[in-house]
Design a protein around this motif. Structure first.
Motif, PDB file in Angstrom:
ATOM      1  N   LYS A  75      85.932  28.724  27.904  1.00  0.00           N
ATOM      2  CA  LYS A  75      84.898  28.419  28.899  1.00  0.00           C
ATOM      3  C   LYS A  75      85.399  28.551  30.335  1.00  0.00           C
ATOM      4  O   LYS A  75      84.686  28.190  31.262  1.00  0.00           O
ATOM      5  CB  LYS A  75      84.373  26.993  28.671  1.00  0.00           C
ATOM      6  N   VAL A  76      86.612  29.061  30.513  1.00  0.00           N
ATOM      7  CA  VAL A  76      87.202  29.217  31.843  1.00  0.00           C
ATOM      8  C   VAL A  76      87.514  30.692  32.074  1.00  0.00           C
ATOM      9  O   VAL A  76      88.026  31.362  31.173  1.00  0.00           O
ATOM     10  CB  VAL A  76      88.489  28.371  31.960  1.00  0.00           C
TER      11      VAL A  76
ATOM     12  N   ARG B 280      80.182  31.645  31.548  1.00  0.00           N
ATOM     13  CA  ARG B 280      79.148  32.326  32.325  1.00  0.00           C
ATOM     14  C   ARG B 280      79.529  32.167  33.796  1.00  0.00           C
ATOM     15  O   ARG B 280      79.514  31.068  34.330  1.00  0.00           O
ATOM     16  CB  ARG B 280      77.774  31.723  32.056  1.00  0.00           C
ATOM     17  N   ALA B 281      79.849  33.273  34.443  1.00  0.00           N
ATOM     18  CA  ALA B 281      80.441  33.229  35.781  1.00  0.00           C
ATOM     19  C   ALA B 281      79.589  32.437  36.773  1.00  0.00           C
ATOM     20  O   ALA B 281      80.107  31.615  37.535  1.00  0.00           O
ATOM     21  CB  ALA B 281      80.675  34.644  36.302  1.00  0.00           C
TER      22      ALA B 281
ATOM     23  N   VAL C  40      78.836  37.966  41.189  1.00  0.00           N
ATOM     24  CA  VAL C  40      78.252  37.296  40.025  1.00  0.00           C
ATOM     25  C   VAL C  40      76.850  37.820  39.726  1.00  0.00           C
ATOM     26  O   VAL C  40      76.485  38.069  38.580  1.00  0.00           O
ATOM     27  CB  VAL C  40      78.205  35.762  40.260  1.00  0.00           C
ATOM     28  N   VAL C  41      76.031  38.008  40.779  1.00  0.00           N
ATOM     29  CA  VAL C  41      74.642  38.398  40.569  1.00  0.00           C
ATOM     30  C   VAL C  41      74.463  39.908  40.523  1.00  0.00           C
ATOM     31  O   VAL C  41      73.408  40.390  40.130  1.00  0.00           O
ATOM     32  CB  VAL C  41      73.742  37.825  41.682  1.00  0.00           C
ATOM     33  N   CYS C  42      75.479  40.673  40.927  1.00  0.00           N
ATOM     34  CA  CYS C  42      75.365  42.132  40.934  1.00  0.00           C
ATOM     35  C   CYS C  42      75.881  42.683  39.610  1.00  0.00           C
ATOM     36  O   CYS C  42      77.078  42.620  39.336  1.00  0.00           O
ATOM     37  CB  CYS C  42      76.152  42.737  42.092  1.00  0.00           C
ATOM     38  N   PRO C  43      75.020  43.253  38.762  1.00  0.00           N
ATOM     39  CA  PRO C  43      75.465  43.723  37.450  1.00  0.00           C
ATOM     40  C   PRO C  43      76.366  44.939  37.526  1.00  0.00           C
ATOM     41  O   PRO C  43      77.026  45.286  36.557  1.00  0.00           O
ATOM     42  CB  PRO C  43      74.147  44.066  36.742  1.00  0.00           C
ATOM     43  N   ALA C  44      76.415  45.607  38.688  1.00  0.00           N
ATOM     44  CA  ALA C  44      77.236  46.810  38.795  1.00  0.00           C
ATOM     45  C   ALA C  44      78.714  46.478  38.932  1.00  0.00           C
ATOM     46  O   ALA C  44      79.570  47.329  38.782  1.00  0.00           O
ATOM     47  CB  ALA C  44      76.798  47.643  40.006  1.00  0.00           C
ATOM     48  N   VAL C  45      79.033  45.217  39.242  1.00  0.00           N
ATOM     49  CA  VAL C  45      80.419  44.820  39.427  1.00  0.00           C
ATOM     50  C   VAL C  45      80.961  44.267  38.122  1.00  0.00           C
ATOM     51  O   VAL C  45      80.427  43.291  37.599  1.00  0.00           O
ATOM     52  CB  VAL C  45      80.537  43.750  40.533  1.00  0.00           C
TER      53      VAL C  45
END
Length: 278
Positions: A28-29, A87-88, A257-262
């Motif tokens: 979880k880390v 989950r980041a 975190v919110v950008c799926p391309a990264v």
């Protein structure tokens, strides 16, 4: 410290989970990487500036801010515990809020109750030592590569909270007794963190202890970096203000975190957790 390891094997992790009647989950880390350390420092800076902003600008006071942040942290931790893997977005939100609450706990002891910075640092160091002792006696490991049961995750977040409080107290102690400029405090803590990393690499300092020592030190380092940017020029800062600094650092944290391309290589997947534990 970018590759913190543990002698605990995958089999022992599974046995510990089975003996306590709990189902082992994915770690979880996030994986311990340079990126995760940078993100942690940014979360620390956001936490410090956000606490100051709510206390001074919103007029909530130390008690009001503490209650609000405590409720928010509880909600995010409930979500964190209910996930079956790292989950980041949830994890780093919990880190940022834990940083705020840890800072408020330390401020409540030193500012609210008038406890000297030296005594505050000793108190939090002792509490953290108790947490580590209880954690190790129950789980036989302090490695962040095996946070795969509810029990271990509970100890982990309690240790994180205490580490933030201890780091805040250590930063306050340096500020109160040495009267360093913000940038000089940042340089000082950066050098100490580098010394810990060097001791781990060159002198074989235990990886687990290297990680947790650096974890504590990143709190005052991140706070000093935040102060360098947010504080007015007359106080040795860049004069950006708490709002701009918080938004800037929060964007740096949430952007990947919110950008799926990264790609998120710092997130340990279940199969990766087994390989690291081996």
């Amino acid at each position: 410290m970018a590759h913190e390891t543990s002698e605990t094997t995958a089999a022992s992790s599974a046995d510990a989970a089975a003996s306590s009647g709990r189902r082992s989950r994915g770690n979880k880390v996030p994986e311990v990487t340079v990126r995760s350390w940078i993100t942690k420092v940014l979360c620390t800076s956001v936490g410090g500036t956000a606490a100051d902003l709510l206390d001074e600008k919103a007029g909530l006071g130390l008690t009001g801010v503490s209650v609000l942040m405590g409720v928010l942290l509880s909600v995010v931790l409930v979500v964190q515990f209910r996930t079956d893997a790292c989950r980041a977005g949830v994890y780093w939100s919990a880190v940022a809020l834990t940083g705020v609450v840890g800072t408020l706990v330390s401020d409540g002891l030193t500012d609210g109750m008038g406890v000297p910075p030296e005594a505050g640092a000793i108190v939090f160091a002792l509490v953290l030592a108790v947490v580590f002792t209880a954690w190790y006696r129950r789980e036989r490991t302090l490695s962040v590569h095996s946070i795969d049961t509810p029990g271990r995750e509970s100890f982990y977040w309690l240790a994180v909270l205490c580490a933030f409080a201890l780091g805040t107290a250590a930063g306050d102690l340096v500020s109160a007794r040495m009267d360093f400029a913000h940038w000089l405090s940042a340089v000082l803590f950066a050098l100490v963190i580098a010394a810990v990393a060097l001791a781990h690499r060159a002198l074989d300092l235990d990886a687990v202890w290297s990680f947790w020592i650096a974890f504590v030190l990143t709190r005052p380092f991140g706070a000093a970096v935040g102060d360098c940017l947010s504080q007015p020029a007359r106080d040795g800062g860049a004069g950006m203000g708490a709002v701009v600094t918080s938004v800037l650092f929060l964007g740096a944290v949430l952007g990947p975190v919110v950008c799926p391309a990264v790609p998120r290589k710092d997130v340990t997947q279940p199969q990766e957790a087994v390989r690291h534990a081996a």
